[in-house]
Write an enzyme that holds these catalytic residues in place. Structure first.
Site, PDB file in Angstrom:
ATOM      1  N   SER A  50     -18.443  43.744  33.885  1.00 57.36           N
ATOM      2  CA  SER A  50     -18.060  44.323  32.604  1.00 57.36           C
ATOM      3  C   SER A  50     -19.215  44.289  31.614  1.00 57.36           C
ATOM      4  CB  SER A  50     -16.874  43.563  32.009  1.00 57.36           C
ATOM      5  OG  SER A  50     -17.297  42.282  31.557  1.00 57.36           O
ATOM      6  N   ASP A  84     -17.683  48.006  34.351  1.00 54.47           N
ATOM      7  CA  ASP A  84     -16.367  48.072  33.713  1.00 54.47           C
ATOM      8  C   ASP A  84     -16.437  47.982  32.192  1.00 54.47           C
ATOM      9  OD1 ASP A  84     -13.566  48.270  34.128  1.00 54.47           O
ATOM     10  OD2 ASP A  84     -13.343  46.140  33.687  1.00 54.47           O
ATOM     11  N   HIS A  85     -15.496  48.663  31.539  1.00 50.29           N
ATOM     12  CA  HIS A  85     -15.315  48.622  30.084  1.00 50.29           C
ATOM     13  C   HIS A  85     -16.623  48.862  29.325  1.00 50.29           C
ATOM     14  CE1 HIS A  85     -11.107  47.811  29.327  1.00 50.29           C
ATOM     15  NE2 HIS A  85     -11.089  47.000  30.360  1.00 50.29           N
ATOM     16  N   ASP A 106     -15.155  53.290  28.305  1.00 51.21           N
ATOM     17  CA  ASP A 106     -14.030  52.908  27.450  1.00 51.21           C
ATOM     18  C   ASP A 106     -14.212  53.432  26.026  1.00 51.21           C
ATOM     19  OD1 ASP A 106     -11.911  51.783  26.187  1.00 51.21           O
ATOM     20  OD2 ASP A 106     -12.366  49.706  26.735  1.00 51.21           O
ATOM     21  N   GLU A 136      -9.716  55.151  29.818  1.00 54.10           N
ATOM     22  CA  GLU A 136      -8.479  54.479  29.399  1.00 54.10           C
ATOM     23  C   GLU A 136      -7.797  55.270  28.305  1.00 54.10           C
ATOM     24  OE1 GLU A 136      -7.312  50.401  27.041  1.00 54.10           O
ATOM     25  OE2 GLU A 136      -8.706  50.196  28.732  1.00 54.10           O
ATOM     26  N   HIS A 211      -5.029  47.561  34.238  1.00 53.98           N
ATOM     27  CA  HIS A 211      -5.873  46.500  33.698  1.00 53.98           C
ATOM     28  C   HIS A 211      -4.998  45.313  33.328  1.00 53.98           C
ATOM     29  CE1 HIS A 211      -9.773  48.807  32.566  1.00 53.98           C
ATOM     30  NE2 HIS A 211      -9.138  49.441  33.541  1.00 53.98           N
ATOM     31  N   SER A 214      -4.112  39.990  35.996  1.00 57.71           N
ATOM     32  CA  SER A 214      -4.017  38.534  36.155  1.00 57.71           C
ATOM     33  C   SER A 214      -2.718  37.993  35.602  1.00 57.71           C
ATOM     34  CB  SER A 214      -5.189  37.837  35.455  1.00 57.71           C
ATOM     35  OG  SER A 214      -6.402  38.112  36.106  1.00 57.71           O
ATOM     36  N   THR A 236      -9.199  37.338  34.786  1.00 58.58           N
ATOM     37  CA  THR A 236      -8.878  36.003  34.274  1.00 58.58           C
ATOM     38  C   THR A 236      -8.368  35.064  35.356  1.00 58.58           C
ATOM     39  OG1 THR A 236      -8.392  36.941  32.100  1.00 58.58           O
ATOM     40  CG2 THR A 236      -7.491  34.766  32.567  1.00 58.58           C
TER      41      THR A 236
END
Length: 282
Positions: A50, A84-85, A106, A136, A211, A214, A236
């Protein structure tokens, strides 16, 4: 084994009615644990780095990307590398030279119109380089530095009609949607809106991404995949497993100084978590 592309793994999972998991890489031990867990489960996985992880590495993408790539290439599992992101366009453009096959761009904090324009440009950039682009729509929430967000508040969840229009306007390869999960949950208590997932899957031609997985219980993840979710992001849960082992070791040996003594069980705990999540998706 050579790296495979994220697009290939997602397309295969979608065609088979399965999910494919993407796990966040922060340290070398994370990458090693993801590869080990995938090998044990006998299924592919995605290693994702990320923008926040890049910031942790002092803003340098190359070292952690090279480490993850080396781990993937030495593994017997089929693994891909995903960025990511990403909100920083400079980081987006660093993905190609570092060997990433996919990026999650993102722009979700922007207005709808600005999100569409920025994401469409990212997709054009990616297409020219063979990079698969995820985006997203909706508000998943829970990222560090963000205000608390109720995943069940009005206006938070992704609207199917808007999602279909967004995918048509941007050309994204996959869409992360807000359906009741939240980032950074340490307890697995999230309740997903499975009717919404099914409506989104019917309305949106691109594969859907969950997303904040976790915090989602096992049965909820299985139902989400059955309803049409394809890419399942997990971060996480690995950190919880890692930190739990470190805490336990240091509590038992307050004088210990060799990090290998606690990083070995921490890595093993993460590998077990990876294998457990992968087992839910088939």
């Amino acid at each position: 084994m050579s790296l495979v592309s994220t697009g290939e793994l997602v397309a295969e999972a979608r065609a088979a009615g399965h999910g494919v998991a993407a796990f966040n890489v922060i340290t070398l031990e994370h990458a090693e644990a993801i590869a080990l867990g995938a090998e044990r489960a006998g299924v592919p996985a995605i290693l994702q780095i990320s923008e926040n992880a890049v910031k942790f590495h002092r803003g340098r993408l190359a070292p952690i990307a090279a480490a993850a790539t080396a781990v993937a290439r030495s593994s017997s599992a089929r693994l891909s590398l995903h960025l990511d992101h990403v909100t920083d366009v400079a980081l987006l453009r660093a993905a190609h030279p570092e060997g990433f096959s996919s990026v999650m761009f993102d722009a979700s904090k922007l207005s709808y119109e600005e999100n569409v324009a920025a994401t469409a440009e990212a997709v054009r950039w990616g297409r020219a380089r063979g990079i698969w682009v995820e985006a997203e729509l909706g508000k998943v929430g829970g990222k560090e530095g963000e205000a608390p967000l109720d995943a069940h508040a009005p206006g938070v969840r992704t609207d199917p009609a808007e999602a279909a229009a967004y995918v048509a306007a941007t050309g994204v390869d996959a869409l992360a949607v807000a359906v009741g999960s939240s980032h950074a949950m340490t307890e697995r208590t999230a309740a997903l809106d499975h009717a919404l997932i099914a409506s989104l899957a019917a309305a949106v031609p691109a594969p859907l991404v969950l997303h904040g997985s976790s915090g989602v219980p096992d049965d909820e993840i299985r139902r989400a995949v059955a309803s049409g979710m394809v890419k399942i992001n997990v971060g996480t849960a690995l950190n919880t497993a890692f930190t739990g082992e470190v805490r336990a070791y240091l509590a038992a040996d307050a004088e210990g100084v060799d990090p290998r003594k606690y990083l070995v069980p921490a890595r093993e705990a993460m590998a077990g978590t990876v294998a457990d999540f992968l087992g839910l998706l088939r």
